[in-house]
Design an enzyme around this catalytic site. Structure first.
Site, PDB file in Angstrom:
ATOM      1  N   LYS A 100       1.124   4.030  -3.017  1.00 21.06           N
ATOM      2  CA  LYS A 100       0.818   5.701  -2.777  1.00 21.06           C
ATOM      3  C   LYS A 100       1.950   6.355  -2.951  1.00 21.06           C
ATOM      4  O   LYS A 100       1.882   7.554  -3.411  1.00 21.06           O
ATOM      5  CB  LYS A 100       0.082   5.758  -1.357  1.00 21.06           C
ATOM      6  CG  LYS A 100      -0.943   5.122  -1.221  1.00 21.06           C
ATOM      7  CD  LYS A 100      -2.270   5.413  -2.191  1.00 21.06           C
ATOM      8  CE  LYS A 100      -3.593   4.887  -1.663  1.00 21.06           C
ATOM      9  NZ  LYS A 100      -4.551   5.375  -2.573  1.00 21.06           N
ATOM     10  N   TYR A 133       0.959  -1.155  -0.129  1.00 21.37           N
ATOM     11  CA  TYR A 133      -0.045  -0.098  -0.055  1.00 21.37           C
ATOM     12  C   TYR A 133       0.955   1.172   0.055  1.00 21.37           C
ATOM     13  O   TYR A 133       0.552   2.231  -0.584  1.00 21.37           O
ATOM     14  CB  TYR A 133      -0.786   0.018   1.266  1.00 21.37           C
ATOM     15  CG  TYR A 133      -1.796   1.155   1.215  1.00 21.37           C
ATOM     16  CD1 TYR A 133      -3.190   1.086   0.491  1.00 21.37           C
ATOM     17  CD2 TYR A 133      -1.724   2.297   2.087  1.00 21.37           C
ATOM     18  CE1 TYR A 133      -4.053   2.248   0.634  1.00 21.37           C
ATOM     19  CE2 TYR A 133      -2.417   3.356   2.175  1.00 21.37           C
ATOM     20  CZ  TYR A 133      -3.670   3.204   1.428  1.00 21.37           C
ATOM     21  OH  TYR A 133      -4.894   4.074   1.521  1.00 21.37           O
TER      22      TYR A 133
END
Length: 241
Positions: free
Chosen positions: A150, A146
């Site tokens: 990002k 994740y």
């Protein structure tokens, strides 16, 4: 802040931040094309706001092309589609990597490419807003893929701003803190988990989806005409302390 006469594509529109963004843009006069995987979420959103809807799997390149063509040339793109698979560093899987990077990064990059191509063909102008996360700035347990997705999207935001600026297309990112979607409310309901994070927020609360949606609209608006290539934390001061 009026968006009368403007049009926007919002991905990840079925729930959470994406849904709140569609609601707010619609309230302020924009024509919105809402994109999500789940038809029932889109149907309820259309009934609520009058937006146009497209059900699509944005990890599929053909679906991305179809979606942008069906949406037509719009003024704004909000890349809000996202997911997470919690895995420790020592146990990450290719399946988890592909799921997270495919939705969080790949779909945003290729949606941006096709949106920008349409904007350039129409004479330029417009704006792209990429929703990232404070997880791209701080290390959180079991968030490796994740965080990579990002942080990668923020790097891509700067490249897009550089290359698309001459065409009048602004590209920015917005990095929310923990945002109280339905799933997050369950995940952070345990005080033993939430309180250590809460004390790191000077405003003494997590974000609501409306907090993030309002910030998205601010970054899209013409009031931010000189802002591109930026990452705006919507984090209640988390990154400042």
């Amino acid at each position: 802040m009026s968006f009368e006469g403007k049009s926007a594509i919002v991905t990840g529109a079925g729930k959470g931040i994406g849904r709140a963004t569609v609601q707010l843009l619609s309230e302020r006069g924009a024509r919105v094309v809402a994109i999500a995987r789940t038809q029932s979420d889109l149907d309820s959103l259309k009934a609520e706001t009058g937006c146009d809807v497209i059900a699509a799997d944005l990890t599929d390149m053909a679906e991305i092309a179809r979606t942008v063509e069906e949406a037509g040339t719009c003024d704004y793109l909000v890349n809000c589609a996202g997911t997470n698979v919690l895995e420790p560093v020592l146990d990450i899987t290719e399946e988890g990597y592909d799921t997270v990077l495919g939705i969080n990064l790949k779909s945003a990059l290729f949606m941006s490419r096709d949106f920008a191509r349409a904007r350039v063909a129409a004479g330029g102008g417009g704006a792209i807003l990429n929703v990232t996360s404070i997880a791209g700035h701080r290390g959180f347990v079991e968030h490796m893929c994740y965080a990579a997705s990002k942080a990668g999207l923020e790097g891509a935001t700067r490249v897009m701003a550089k290359e698309l600026g001459p065409h009048g297309i602004r590209v920015n990112a917005l990095a929310p803190t923990i945002t109280m979607t339905e799933l997050a409310a369950v995940a952070w309901s345990d005080p033993a988990k939430s309180e250590p994070m809460m004390v790191r927020h000077p405003v003494a609360r997590f974000a609501d989806v409306e907090d993030v949606a309002r910030s998205i609209l601010a970054m899209l608006s013409d009031d931010m005409a000189m802002t591109t290539g930026a990452v705006l934390p919507v984090d209640g001061g988390f990154l400042a302390v």
